[in-house]
Scaffold this active site. Structure first.
Site, PDB file in Angstrom:
ATOM      1  N   ASP A 117       0.838  -1.183   0.000  1.00  0.00           N
ATOM      2  CA  ASP A 117       0.000   0.000   0.000  1.00  0.00           C
ATOM      3  C   ASP A 117       0.883   1.247   0.000  1.00  0.00           C
ATOM      4  O   ASP A 117       1.682   1.452   0.904  1.00  0.00           O
ATOM      5  CB  ASP A 117      -0.900  -0.010   1.236  1.00  0.00           C
ATOM      6  CG  ASP A 117      -1.961   1.055   1.161  1.00  0.00           C
ATOM      7  OD1 ASP A 117      -3.016   0.770   0.560  1.00  0.00           O
ATOM      8  OD2 ASP A 117      -1.726   2.165   1.650  1.00  0.00           O
ATOM      9  N   THR A 136      -3.145   5.859  -3.890  1.00  0.00           N
ATOM     10  CA  THR A 136      -2.008   6.658  -3.430  1.00  0.00           C
ATOM     11  C   THR A 136      -0.770   6.416  -4.297  1.00  0.00           C
ATOM     12  O   THR A 136      -0.038   7.354  -4.605  1.00  0.00           O
ATOM     13  CB  THR A 136      -1.672   6.338  -1.967  1.00  0.00           C
ATOM     14  OG1 THR A 136      -1.422   4.945  -1.837  1.00  0.00           O
ATOM     15  CG2 THR A 136      -2.801   6.715  -1.054  1.00  0.00           C
ATOM     16  N   THR A 137      -0.547   5.164  -4.697  1.00  0.00           N
ATOM     17  CA  THR A 137       0.629   4.874  -5.516  1.00  0.00           C
ATOM     18  C   THR A 137       0.504   5.576  -6.869  1.00  0.00           C
ATOM     19  O   THR A 137       1.452   6.206  -7.350  1.00  0.00           O
ATOM     20  CB  THR A 137       0.783   3.356  -5.705  1.00  0.00           C
ATOM     21  OG1 THR A 137       0.648   2.731  -4.430  1.00  0.00           O
ATOM     22  CG2 THR A 137       2.125   3.004  -6.292  1.00  0.00           C
ATOM     23  N   ASP A 194      -9.050   0.282   1.838  1.00  0.00           N
ATOM     24  CA  ASP A 194      -9.115   0.771   0.454  1.00  0.00           C
ATOM     25  C   ASP A 194     -10.434   0.364  -0.199  1.00  0.00           C
ATOM     26  O   ASP A 194     -11.091   1.177  -0.854  1.00  0.00           O
ATOM     27  CB  ASP A 194      -7.940   0.212  -0.380  1.00  0.00           C
ATOM     28  CG  ASP A 194      -6.602   0.843   0.005  1.00  0.00           C
ATOM     29  OD1 ASP A 194      -6.473   1.271   1.161  1.00  0.00           O
ATOM     30  OD2 ASP A 194      -5.692   0.901  -0.846  1.00  0.00           O
TER      31      ASP A 194
HETATM   32  N1  LIG Z   1      -6.584  -6.975 -13.509  1.00  0.00           N
HETATM   33  C1  LIG Z   1      -5.983  -5.811 -13.622  1.00  0.00           C
HETATM   34  N2  LIG Z   1      -5.186  -5.550 -14.686  1.00  0.00           N
HETATM   35  C2  LIG Z   1      -4.560  -4.362 -14.821  1.00  0.00           C
HETATM   36  N3  LIG Z   1      -4.650  -3.366 -13.932  1.00  0.00           N
HETATM   37  C3  LIG Z   1      -5.415  -3.559 -12.868  1.00  0.00           C
HETATM   38  C4  LIG Z   1      -6.122  -4.779 -12.646  1.00  0.00           C
HETATM   39  N4  LIG Z   1      -6.785  -4.669 -11.461  1.00  0.00           N
HETATM   40  C5  LIG Z   1      -6.509  -3.434 -10.971  1.00  0.00           C
HETATM   41  N5  LIG Z   1      -5.699  -2.763 -11.804  1.00  0.00           N
HETATM   42  C6  LIG Z   1      -5.153  -1.399 -11.686  1.00  0.00           C
HETATM   43  O1  LIG Z   1      -4.220  -1.324 -10.642  1.00  0.00           O
HETATM   44  C7  LIG Z   1      -4.122   0.044 -10.231  1.00  0.00           C
HETATM   45  C8  LIG Z   1      -4.122   0.129  -8.728  1.00  0.00           C
HETATM   46  O2  LIG Z   1      -2.944  -0.450  -8.207  1.00  0.00           O
HETATM   47  P1  LIG Z   1      -2.568  -0.299  -6.674  1.00  0.00           P
HETATM   48  O3  LIG Z   1      -3.765  -0.603  -5.860  1.00  0.00           O
HETATM   49  O4  LIG Z   1      -1.347  -1.086  -6.461  1.00  0.00           O
HETATM   50  O5  LIG Z   1      -2.182   1.211  -6.556  1.00  0.00           O
HETATM   51  P2  LIG Z   1      -3.042   2.461  -6.099  1.00  0.00           P
HETATM   52  O6  LIG Z   1      -4.484   2.106  -5.994  1.00  0.00           O
HETATM   53  O7  LIG Z   1      -2.685   3.561  -7.003  1.00  0.00           O
HETATM   54  O8  LIG Z   1      -2.420   2.793  -4.685  1.00  0.00           O
HETATM   55  P3  LIG Z   1      -2.691   2.112  -3.236  1.00  0.00           P
HETATM   56  O9  LIG Z   1      -3.686   1.007  -3.429  1.00  0.00           O
HETATM   57  O10 LIG Z   1      -1.357   1.636  -2.839  1.00  0.00           O
HETATM   58  O11 LIG Z   1      -3.214   3.222  -2.402  1.00  0.00           O
HETATM   59  C9  LIG Z   1      -5.328   0.760 -10.812  1.00  0.00           C
HETATM   60  O12 LIG Z   1      -4.902   1.592 -11.864  1.00  0.00           O
HETATM   61  C10 LIG Z   1      -6.207  -0.362 -11.314  1.00  0.00           C
HETATM   62  O13 LIG Z   1      -6.986   0.013 -12.430  1.00  0.00           O
HETATM   63 MG   LIG Z   2      -5.196   0.489  -4.788  1.00  0.00          MG
END
Ligand SMILES: Nc1ncnc2c1ncn2[C@@H]1O[C@H](COP(=O)(O)OP(=O)(O)OP(=O)(O)O)[C@@H](O)[C@H]1O
Ligand SMILES: [Mg+2]
Length: 527
Positions: A61, A94-95, A390
């Site tokens: 996260d 956040t990422t 989240d």
């Molecule tokens: N099956 C999938 N294939 C491709 N991308 C995906 C898939 N499932 C989710 N995502 C993408 O992954 C990203 C989110 O990744 P992640 O949760 O690691 O980071 P974040 O939400 O930006 O930050 P955090 O969750 O750490 O606060 C989003 O852009 C989402 O659309």
């Molecule tokens: Mg996320």
């Protein structure tokens, strides 16, 4: 120039100007982003965080990782704050926000190195950010807050990138039920009420033994071990009164000069306690929730009568119980009446993990629910808790705004394409800045592709080529299925609000940093 912000650092005494100042800040911010970049998306890696005492947290996260870093650089700290504010405002993403902000800064630095002044870059970024928000407002898909299929898809998307992905189906249903419950029982925005979903962690079982409990949990044990363990159909008194016989309780000074006096004193004490007890017995109270102390003696008396009690209950818990059971807080037992009492169908005292809890279920006005999160290890429970936060946030945002976009890079590719077209309408150096902004948006799909170990250039060109007409706007990548598909139909969706927040906050921070043209370091922190 007078309104230009100045960053003052503590170490050193020198002054860094213009290009060098920007470069220093931007490089620090890019460096910090590299710690979280590889965690993004379903194929992202985890980070092991070890604190100074050797405690280990394993997480992916963004907000959690950045929060635990020990950073001195001021500009890098601002990146951490960006993650924190996104976490507070939307709970997820956040990422993505820090990765996008770093890309904006890197592209701006390239323009600066081509002798373009930061002012048109900042202006161009603002035009691009406003346009991006307008595009999202135009193309986002409006949904009904009762569309459980889409809500579940959004929950699954948020969980894809977290350690609980193996139990994601199970948790998607559980969290959806919890959020819908909160939405139904509370008024106002659901996002403001998500603290009413209490997560209680219990080690020893597997994640899919987790349960949703419609009731209020308080981390307290009954004051006397022989009080009943379970109460049914219970009338409950909520009081703020020390249930004890303290020195100040006696009207007159007591002088003890003979054994009879001792007996007299004890009798008098007992009588006072019996008086207290009578108030509760008269109204047939079965449970007492007290924000103050209850003496062992009084606890024993209550227990003889089959009345249970918890003491020293904190303010937040007290309010939660009062709301749920519909009781009034009473300071003076003389005034305690039937109307002040609350009600619960069942009250249960139980041990969860190492902690003792009191659970009130079947309440009159339940406003909260609890997720009893089970898992084999402490570490798993902690990461699962962060992931659930989240998912809960994402569902609350969708119910509040009823507007979604497709993830897996789809929305960012579409915005990038449309902004490139928009840049042609703008003359001057701003045009280059809008193009730089459009390219920075591609950094999110690029990162998803890179983290999945796929060929970045090949896939990103495929994605660009796939976004031909407006019909193609939701084409993105699915890095689990390893396919370029319409992600709206594929069920990879997220709240439009989340993407808007990421874009706005990241571009605001990048502009703030670009405006800095001087870093003046103080001689020493103490001076
Ligand atoms: N099956 C999938 N294939 C491709 N991308 C995906 C898939 N499932 C989710 N995502 C993408 O992954 C990203 C989110 O990744 P992640 O949760 O690691 O980071 P974040 O939400 O930006 O930050 P955090 O969750 O750490 O606060 C989003 O852009 C989402 O659309
Ligand atoms: Mg996320």
């Amino acid at each position: 120039m007078s309104n230009i912000p100045i960053i003052i650092l503590k170490e050193g005494t020198e002054e860094v100007r213009e290009r060098e100042a920007r470069k220093q800040n931007i490089n620090a911010m890019i460096a910090i982003t590299d710690t979280v970049r590889s965690t993004m998306g379903p194929k992202g890696m985890d980070k092991m965080l070890v604190d100074s005492l050797g405690d280990v947290t394993i997480t992916n996260d963004g907000a959690e990782i950045l929060d635990k870093l020990d950073i001195e650089n001021v500009a890098a700290t601002m990146m951490v704050n960006l993650a924190k504010s996104i976490d507070k405002e939307v709970g997820d993403g956040t990422t993505s926000a820090v990765v996008f902000c770093a890309a904006l800064l890197r592209n701006a630095l390239e323009l600066i190195e081509q002798d373009i002044h930061p002012k048109p870059i900042i202006h161009g970024y603002k035009l691009a950010s406003d346009k991006a928000i307008a595009i999202i407002n135009e193309i986002a898909v409006k949904i009904s807050k009762n569309d459980d299929k889409l809500l579940k898809d959004a929950a699954l998307t948020s969980m894809n990138s977290k350690n609980i992905a193996s139990a994601k189906e199970y948790f998607a249903d559980l969290v959806l039920k919890a959020v819908k419950y909160i939405a139904e029982k509370n008024s106002g925005l659901v996002y403001d009420k998500i603290k009413n979903i209490k997560i209680i962690k219990a080690t020893g079982k597997s994640l899919i033994d987790s349960e949703l409990i419609d009731g209020v949990y308080i981390q307290k044990d009954k004051v006397n071990s022989s009080m009943p363990k379970i109460l049914n159909e219970a009338k409950i008194a909520v009081v703020r009164k020390k249930l004890d016989v303290g020195k100040s309780t006696y009207d007159a000074k007591i002088e003890i000069s003979s054994p009879e006096d001792i007996q007299k004193f004890l009798d008098q004490e007992k009588e006072m306690l019996m008086n207290h007890l009578q108030y509760f017995k008269n109204l047939n109270v079965k449970m007492i929730v007290n924000s103050q102390d209850i003496s062992d003696k009084f606890g024993a008396l209550l227990s003889k009568e089959g009345i249970a009690a918890i003491k020293n209950v904190g303010e937040t818990d007290l309010k939660a119980v009062m709301n749920a059971i519909n009781a009034n807080l009473v300071d003076d037992l003389k005034g305690l009446s039937e109307e002040d009492l609350g009600y619960a169908k069942k009250i249960k005292f139980e041990k969860i993990g190492d902690d003792d809890y009191t659970l009130f279920t079947g309440c009159e006005h339940p406003k909260s629910v609890a997720i009893l999160l089970k898992g084999g290890l402490d570490k798993i429970l902690n990461t699962a808790e962060i992931a659930l936060h989240d998912v809960i946030s994402v569902l609350a945002k969708i119910i509040d705004t009823q507007s979604i976009v497709a993830g897996g890079g789809a929305i960012y590719m579409e915005l990038s394409k449309r902004l490139k077209a928009f840049s042609a309408e703008i003359s001057g150096k701003e045009q280059l800045a809008i193009q730089a902004f459009a390219t920075a948006l591609e950094e999110i799909p690029k990162t998803l592709i890179r983290n999945a170990g796929l060929d970045e250039i090949e896939k990103i060109t495929d994605l660009r080529a796939a976004h031909k007409t407006s019909e193609d706007k939701w084409i993105g990548i699915d890095t689990i299925k390893n396919k370029i598909v319409n992600n709206l139909e594929n069920g990879i969706i997220e709240p439009a609000e989340l993407v808007k927040h990421i874009i706005m906050s990241a571009s605001e921070l990048s502009s703030l940093i670009l405006r800095v043209d001087r870093i003046i370091s103080a001689k020493s922190a103490k001076q």
